[in-house]
Structures are given as structure tokens and as C-alpha cells.
Design an enzyme around this catalytic site. Structure first.
Site, PDB file in Angstrom:
ATOM      1  N   ILE A 102      15.778 -48.459 -22.865  1.00 46.00           N
ATOM      2  CA  ILE A 102      16.717 -47.415 -23.357  1.00 46.00           C
ATOM      3  C   ILE A 102      16.432 -45.942 -22.546  1.00 46.00           C
ATOM      4  O   ILE A 102      17.360 -45.163 -22.382  1.00 46.00           O
ATOM      5  CB  ILE A 102      16.341 -47.163 -24.720  1.00 46.00           C
ATOM      6  CG1 ILE A 102      15.445 -46.396 -25.202  1.00 46.00           C
ATOM      7  CG2 ILE A 102      17.079 -48.206 -25.523  1.00 46.00           C
ATOM      8  CD1 ILE A 102      15.306 -45.775 -26.658  1.00 46.00           C
ATOM      9  N   TYR A 103      15.480 -46.099 -21.700  1.00 46.89           N
ATOM     10  CA  TYR A 103      14.972 -44.809 -20.864  1.00 46.89           C
ATOM     11  C   TYR A 103      16.509 -44.700 -19.806  1.00 46.89           C
ATOM     12  O   TYR A 103      16.427 -45.610 -19.044  1.00 46.89           O
ATOM     13  CB  TYR A 103      13.839 -44.556 -20.302  1.00 46.89           C
ATOM     14  CG  TYR A 103      12.505 -44.558 -21.121  1.00 46.89           C
ATOM     15  CD1 TYR A 103      12.876 -44.290 -22.844  1.00 46.89           C
ATOM     16  CD2 TYR A 103      11.285 -44.658 -20.469  1.00 46.89           C
ATOM     17  CE1 TYR A 103      11.840 -44.208 -23.389  1.00 46.89           C
ATOM     18  CE2 TYR A 103      10.370 -44.595 -21.614  1.00 46.89           C
ATOM     19  CZ  TYR A 103      10.637 -44.199 -23.007  1.00 46.89           C
ATOM     20  OH  TYR A 103       9.372 -43.956 -23.658  1.00 46.89           O
ATOM     21  N   SER A 104      17.209 -43.757 -19.902  1.00 48.15           N
ATOM     22  CA  SER A 104      18.448 -43.712 -19.091  1.00 48.15           C
ATOM     23  C   SER A 104      19.112 -44.704 -18.842  1.00 48.15           C
ATOM     24  O   SER A 104      19.599 -45.284 -17.671  1.00 48.15           O
ATOM     25  CB  SER A 104      17.941 -42.869 -17.635  1.00 48.15           C
ATOM     26  OG  SER A 104      17.615 -41.738 -17.860  1.00 48.15           O
TER      27      SER A 104
END
Length: 342
Positions: free
Chosen positions: A61-63
Site C-alpha cells: 500500500i505504500y504509494s
């Protein structure tokens, strides 16, 4: 760089690891963390590796996957066996009914997609990003064990679990002979010591090492936030304060006052002292540091190679002490039978 065993496993990890939450900058939340591109990531990895930091942590989910993709580009051309790659999944990654959670369906798809973005055929440490109460633990653990046996994952961990979530999972894994969790990526800092109440004793008892996230208290222990001064214009707290762990301003100021005193005594910076304090806590295997630029990374790397004195640690302990929730305050009154883990 000091190395420690990751929980009860045989894997040795550096006491500082590098988090890639600042890679990509997709969306307002992660844009506030950082916007490091591939070229910038390669330079940060060069600095980290030169200092002995070879564990790099990410999440799908990071970026929106961009952080994993940028990390994958940044490690190209480097010997894969000299690197340790960690990532996470469980949170929603798409609009579909099955694009969330720790089901067999979602985990297999998530891990295959992460391997593709990272440009590797295995992940050294895979962690569930959160507990999924709607999926049977047996389904999750059997899936992860299959992926370990297939060679796609080497070690397993969790993140943001409560004590009973983790203990129940460990018991089920033991019952079936499945791969067990050896790491817990948990929030822990001088202004967030809840980890010590139950998760630290569990980690000591069960051999689960702490992989510490947000060791500077969601950006509050950078040395830039002090009593009577406005929040710096470039602070990510302008955007992310309401999304992070809650903390009272006066509590932050009290801890920062103690950090300032010890900084004057040691010649170290406030972040270096806050990180060094964590490295002396039980169960801590590695502390995940992030950096939006080279200066931040180099400063954080200065947290190792020295230690606070026991007297300085005690002063920081006292400044950051808070009232415990029940039943922990009750147990603390009977130290003879319930000794403190610290």
C-alpha cells in the site's frame, strides 16, 4: 553495524533497517512522507549499504505499489543474496471484494504482485500488515506455510497485532507444524510505549523479535517540535497528524525536554538519542528508519556505534512514563510474580 537474530529464527538482521514509505509519494498521505524517485532511492541505498544497513522494508500500500516498484529498480544490479527485502500486505489494494485481507486468494495474489514489482523471486521477510478477523487463522497460516515451502517467502512476521491475535496464531502454527511468525513490526517509541505492556513480554516468551516502525513518534521526536514553537512548515504532521498514534502535546514536550538535556551532554542529536534508547530495549531486533533525503538518513545512521548510559536511559524512562491500562497497572503492583520486561 551491529546485527541481531530476528526473534527465535536463525536470520541475522542489522539493528537499523531502511523503510521505503518515502518512495513514490502517491496520494496526499504518502506525498507528505516523501517523494523519492528511482535515482534518489539508488543514492539512499548506496549510503545505507555503505553503513551496513542491508534490510529494506516496504509494503504494497505504500504509494499504491510504487514504493515496491522503486525499491525493485534501486536494487537492480546489486547481489540479491547480500540484501534482505521485507514487505507487507493485508490492507485493501483495489476495489474488488477479495482485494483485501489475509485470505488465501488475496495473499497469493498480493505476494505474486509484490515479487513482480520488486523484481525478485523471493521475499526474505513477509509480514501481515494487520490482523484479519474475518479470515480463519488456519487459512492464513496454511497459505503462508505453502508459500514458504514454495520458496517465495523465507521468514514470516506480522504487524499491528494485539497480544491475543499473535499468541493464537503462534499456537495454531505450532499445532499444525506450520511456519511460525518470528517478527512483529510494531509501533514503539519514547512517546508510544504501549508495546511494553503485553507485546514485549510475549515477544520475550515466544521468540518474536520487534521490527520497530515510526521510532520517532510519527515525526514528533525529530528535534524540530518544542514547547512554545509553531509546527515547522515542512512537517508532515500538517497532513498526517490525525492519521497517526494520538499523543498529548505536553507529553511530547516533556520527553523532548529530557532528550534536549541528554543531547547537550552527549553531543548527539535528539533523533539519535531517541533511536539509541530503542536499541537498548528487550526484543528489539531492528528499528526501521526512513529518510526523505541523504541528510536525514546520515543523521539516523549516527544512532549506532555508541550507547546511552544506564542513568540517561533511566531519565528518559521517567520522562516518558505513563499510566498503564488495566490489567497492566494491577500486574505492575506485584513485581515479584510479574516482573517488568525492562
Amino acid at each position: 553495524m551491529e546485527h541481531r537474530f530476528l526473534g527465535a529464527s536463525g536470520l541475522r538482521v542489522p539493528v537499523l533497517s531502511f523503510g521505503t514509505g518515502t518512495f513514490g509519494g502517491e496520494g496526499d498521505f504518502f506525498k507528505a512522507w516523501g517523494q523519492t524517485d528511482v535515482a534518489g532511492a539508488r543514492r539512499l541505498l548506496d549510503i545505507a549499504l555503505e553503513a551496513g544497513v542491508n534490510l529494506f522494508d516496504s509494503a504494497d500500500i505504500y504509494s499504491k505499489g510504487a514504493a515496491e516498484s522503486i525499491l525493485g529498480e534501486a536494487i537492480k544490479g546489486r547481489p540479491r543474496d547480500s540484501l534482505l527485502i521485507s514487505t507487507k500486505a493485508t490492507f485493501r489494494f483495489g476495489d474488488g471484494e477479495n482485494e483485501v485481507g489475509s485470505s488465501r486468494h488475496h495473499l497469493i495474489r498480493s505476494i505474486d504482485a509484490a515479487l513482480k514489482r520488486l523484481g525478485t523471486d523471493y521475499i526474505d521477510l513477509f509480514q501481515l500488515h494487520g490482523f484479519d478477523a474475518r479470515t480463519p487463522i488456519e487459512e492464513t497460516l496454511s497459505t503462508l506455510d505453502d508459500l514458504v515451502r514454495a520458496g517465495k517467502l523465507r521468514y514470516l512476521g506480522v504487524s499491528n497485532f494485539s497480544g491475543w491475535h499473535l499468541m493464537k496464531s503462534l499456537a495454531i502454527a505450532e499445532r499444525h507444524g506450520w511456519s511460525r511468525y518470528v517478527a512483529h513490526q510494531a509501533y514503539y517509541s519514547l512517546i508510544g510505549r504501549d508495546y511494553e505492556w503485553e507485546l514485549m513480554p510475549l515477544g520475550l516468551d515466544q521468540g518474536v523479535g520487534a521490527v520497530v516502525w515510526s521510532p520517532l513518534g510519527w515525526g514528533r521526536l525529530t528535534g524540530k517540535i518544542r514547547r512554545g514553537q509553531p509546527l515547522p512548515d515542512n512537517s508532515r504532521l500538517h497532513v498526517t497528524a490525525d492519521m497517526g498514534p494520538p499523543v498529548q502535546d505536553e507529553y511530547v514536550y516533556r520527553v523532548v525536554d529530557a532528550l534536549d538535556e541528554i543531547a547537550a551532554e552527549t553531543g548527539k542529536t535528539v533523533p539519535q538519542i531517541a533511536l539509541n534508547w530503542l536499541l537498548q530495549r528487550p526484543t528489539v531486533a531492528t528499528v526501521v528508519i526512513g529518510a526523505r533525503n541523504e541528510e536525514q538518513l546520515k543523521q539516523n545512521l549516527g544512532a549506532v556505534g555508541w550507547n546511552l548510559t544506564p542513568e540517561q536511559v533511566a531519565r528518559l524512562d521517567a520522562a516518558s512514563a505513563t499510566a498503564k491500562a488495566y490489567p497492566y497497572w494491577h500486574q505492575a503492583g506485584f513485581g515479584e510474580r510479574n516482573p517488568s520486561p525492562v
